[in-house]
Structures are given as structure tokens and as C-alpha cells.
Design an enzyme around this catalytic site. Structure first.
Site, PDB file in Angstrom:
ATOM      1  CG  ASP A   1      32.932 -15.125  66.461  1.00  0.00           C
ATOM      2  OD1 ASP A   1      32.762 -15.518  67.633  1.00  0.00           O
ATOM      3  OD2 ASP A   1      34.015 -14.689  66.043  1.00  0.00           O
ATOM      4  CB  SER A   2      27.757 -13.239  69.338  1.00  0.00           C
ATOM      5  OG  SER A   2      27.019 -14.021  68.478  1.00  0.00           O
TER       6      SER A   2
HETATM    7  P1  ITT Z   1      30.362 -21.151  69.810  1.00  0.00           P
HETATM    8  O1  ITT Z   1      31.625 -20.397  69.464  1.00  0.00           O
HETATM    9  O2  ITT Z   1      30.539 -22.611  69.960  1.00  0.00           O
HETATM   10  O3  ITT Z   1      29.211 -20.798  68.861  1.00  0.00           O
HETATM   11  P2  ITT Z   1      30.347 -19.456  72.210  1.00  0.00           P
HETATM   12  O4  ITT Z   1      29.379 -19.353  73.350  1.00  0.00           O
HETATM   13  O5  ITT Z   1      31.800 -19.627  72.552  1.00  0.00           O
HETATM   14  O6  ITT Z   1      29.844 -20.642  71.268  1.00  0.00           O
HETATM   15  P3  ITT Z   1      31.066 -16.939  70.934  1.00  0.00           P
HETATM   16  O7  ITT Z   1      32.473 -17.390  70.653  1.00  0.00           O
HETATM   17  O8  ITT Z   1      30.342 -16.209  69.852  1.00  0.00           O
HETATM   18  O9  ITT Z   1      30.147 -18.185  71.311  1.00  0.00           O
HETATM   19  O10 ITT Z   1      31.117 -16.106  72.276  1.00  0.00           O
HETATM   20  C1  ITT Z   1      30.288 -15.064  72.545  1.00  0.00           C
HETATM   21  C2  ITT Z   1      30.057 -14.881  74.024  1.00  0.00           C
HETATM   22  O11 ITT Z   1      29.045 -13.894  74.151  1.00  0.00           O
HETATM   23  C3  ITT Z   1      29.536 -16.138  74.725  1.00  0.00           C
HETATM   24  O12 ITT Z   1      29.920 -16.154  76.064  1.00  0.00           O
HETATM   25  C4  ITT Z   1      28.023 -15.976  74.629  1.00  0.00           C
HETATM   26  O13 ITT Z   1      27.357 -16.608  75.697  1.00  0.00           O
HETATM   27  C5  ITT Z   1      27.859 -14.475  74.670  1.00  0.00           C
HETATM   28  N1  ITT Z   1      26.727 -14.087  73.815  1.00  0.00           N
HETATM   29  C6  ITT Z   1      26.652 -14.189  72.465  1.00  0.00           C
HETATM   30  N2  ITT Z   1      25.445 -13.819  72.038  1.00  0.00           N
HETATM   31  C7  ITT Z   1      24.747 -13.479  73.139  1.00  0.00           C
HETATM   32  C8  ITT Z   1      23.426 -13.063  73.353  1.00  0.00           C
HETATM   33  O14 ITT Z   1      22.568 -12.929  72.358  1.00  0.00           O
HETATM   34  N3  ITT Z   1      23.045 -12.839  74.611  1.00  0.00           N
HETATM   35  C9  ITT Z   1      23.893 -12.993  75.627  1.00  0.00           C
HETATM   36  N4  ITT Z   1      25.144 -13.399  75.520  1.00  0.00           N
HETATM   37  C10 ITT Z   1      25.577 -13.653  74.285  1.00  0.00           C
END
Ligand code: ITT
Length: 205
Positions: free
Chosen positions: A84-85
């Protein structure tokens, strides 16, 4: 629940008797590419489970991750990890933060650039929480942070998500202007993986 912040350098997975099999649950191919590259170097093979799971809206990534892990363990009953990022912009009081996924899907990088128009304080950080759970074990969270600034315009085509607008500290290029291996060396995700790999032998014991 255990929670560690990133430290310095990998210490490997010595102590693991056999190659661990872990399913990484994510719909985000970019995340899988980055993490699987790092873990492969250490002999840890990941299975990609490309399926969504319930993500509760909370004020921090750490809070969101535990119910997701528990829900997935109940469903799959095997060792699982999730990531989760979020992107946290200082002058926007941490926005988009825990809303990063929704904001990216709706207004994307251009939306953030528009919000930042005329703002000179461009400081921002990425946070990454990797959650791991296995049958009969407590959930574990490893966190990594990378600091940087929001670019004035998009640059680069590699990577994913907000990469074209994020310039990591000490660089003049966005994450989208460098290769995945380069990004992994100092990124939020690379740092979180460092911590996770250090603890993995104990977590699989
Ligand atoms: P999952 O939950 O299925 O893993 P998600 O893309 O929805 O996929 P998150 O809920 O963690 O993932 O959302 C984080 C957002 O931030 C998402 O739009 C990512 O593309 C972006 N993000 C996360 N890490 C990143 C990175 O290293 N570089 C650029 N954008 C990032």
C-alpha cells in the site's frame, strides 16, 4: 502486529531452509515489476495474484493494510504480501496521501501539477508499506519512505503512477526518467523490501 521502518542495506535471507513461495496480491503491474526484481536477486520467487481486495479508507497506510491482509489470508490460506503506497505533498498537507490511488485514477499527474501551479514549496515524499501474512502468523509491516520534490512538468516514460512528476532527493531526473533497477536502489519500495527481506527468514520459520 509488528512494524519496522527501513534501515540500511540488505542482509539477505540466510536462515531460510527452502525457497519461500509468496503470493504478491496487487492489480498494479508496476509494483510487481519493481518488487519481483528485488526479491528475485535474493532467490525469493513471487507469484503474482492480480486481484483486488477490500482497502478500508484510513488516515495512514499502516492502518489500511492489516484488514486487507486478514481478508486475503482467510480467502487464500497461504503466505501473502501486499503493498500500500502513496504520494504525500507537503504544501497540500499530505494530499493525495491515502487517497493516491483514487486521485491517480481520476485526475492523475496533471491534476497534481495543476494543484501545485504557483506553489514554490514542491517537497513531497512517497511512502510504501509492504504487508505480509502467513497462516498461523501475525501480520508484519515494513515501511519505506523516499523524499523528493514535485516537478514543474511531467518528464519521462518509464515506471508507473506518479513517477513522471516525482524527482527523488539528490537527483535532477524524475523516477520516470530512470530505469527500474536505478529507482529500486533508493525508492520507498526498495527500502521497504530491504526491511522485509531482513525479517523474512524469521517470518517463515
Ligand atoms: P493495488 O492496491 O492493487 O496494489 P494500486 O495502484 O491501487 O494497486 P495503491 O492503493 O497503493 O495501489 O495506490 C497508490 C497509488 O500511488 C497508485 O495510483 C499508484 O500508481 C501510485 N504509486 C504507488 N507507488 C508508486 C511509485 O513508486 N511511483 C509512482 N506512483 C506510485
Amino acid at each position: 502486529m509488528e512494524w519496522l521502518n527501513s534501515g540500511e542495506g540488505f542482509s539477505g535471507i540466510a536462515g531460510c531452509q527452502s525457497t519461500p513461495k509468496i503470493s504478491f496480491v496487487t492489480t498494479n503491474v508496476g509494483k510487481f515489476k519493481e518488487i519481483s526484481a528485488l526479491m528475485r536477486e535474493r532467490g525469493v520467487q513471487l507469484e503474482h495474484l492480480r486481484t483486488p481486495y477490500p482497502e478500508i479508507q484510513a488516515e495512514s497506510l499502516e492502518i489500511t493494510i492489516i484488514p486487507g491482509l486478514q481478508w486475503l489470508l482467510e480467502k487464500y490460506e497461504k503466505p501473502l504480501m501486499i503493498d500500500d503506497s502513496g504520494l504525500f505533498v507537503e504544501s497540500l498537507k499530505g494530499f493525495p496521501g491515502v487517497y493516491s490511488s483514487y486521485v491517480f485514477k481520476t485526475v492523475g499527474c496533471d491534476g497534481i501539477l495543476n494543484l501545485m501551479r504557483g506553489i514554490s514549496d514542491r517537497r513531497a515524499r512517497f511512502e510504501c508499506c509492504i504487508g505480509f501474512i502467513a497462516p498461523g502468523k501475525d501480520p508484519f509491516i515494513a515501511k519505506g519512505v523516499s523524499k523528493g520534490t514535485i516537478a514543474l512538468a511531467r518528464a519521462g516514460t518509464s515506471g508507473f503512477g506518479y513517477d513522471p512528476i516525482f524527482i527523488p532527493e539528490g537527483s535532477d531526473k524524475t523516477y520516470a526518467q530512470i530505469e527500474v533497477n536505478e529507482k529500486n536502489k533508493t525508492s520507498h519500495r526498495g527500502r521497504a523490501v530491504e526491511v522485509f527481506l531482513r525479517e523474512l527468514p524469521r517470518l517463515l520459520r
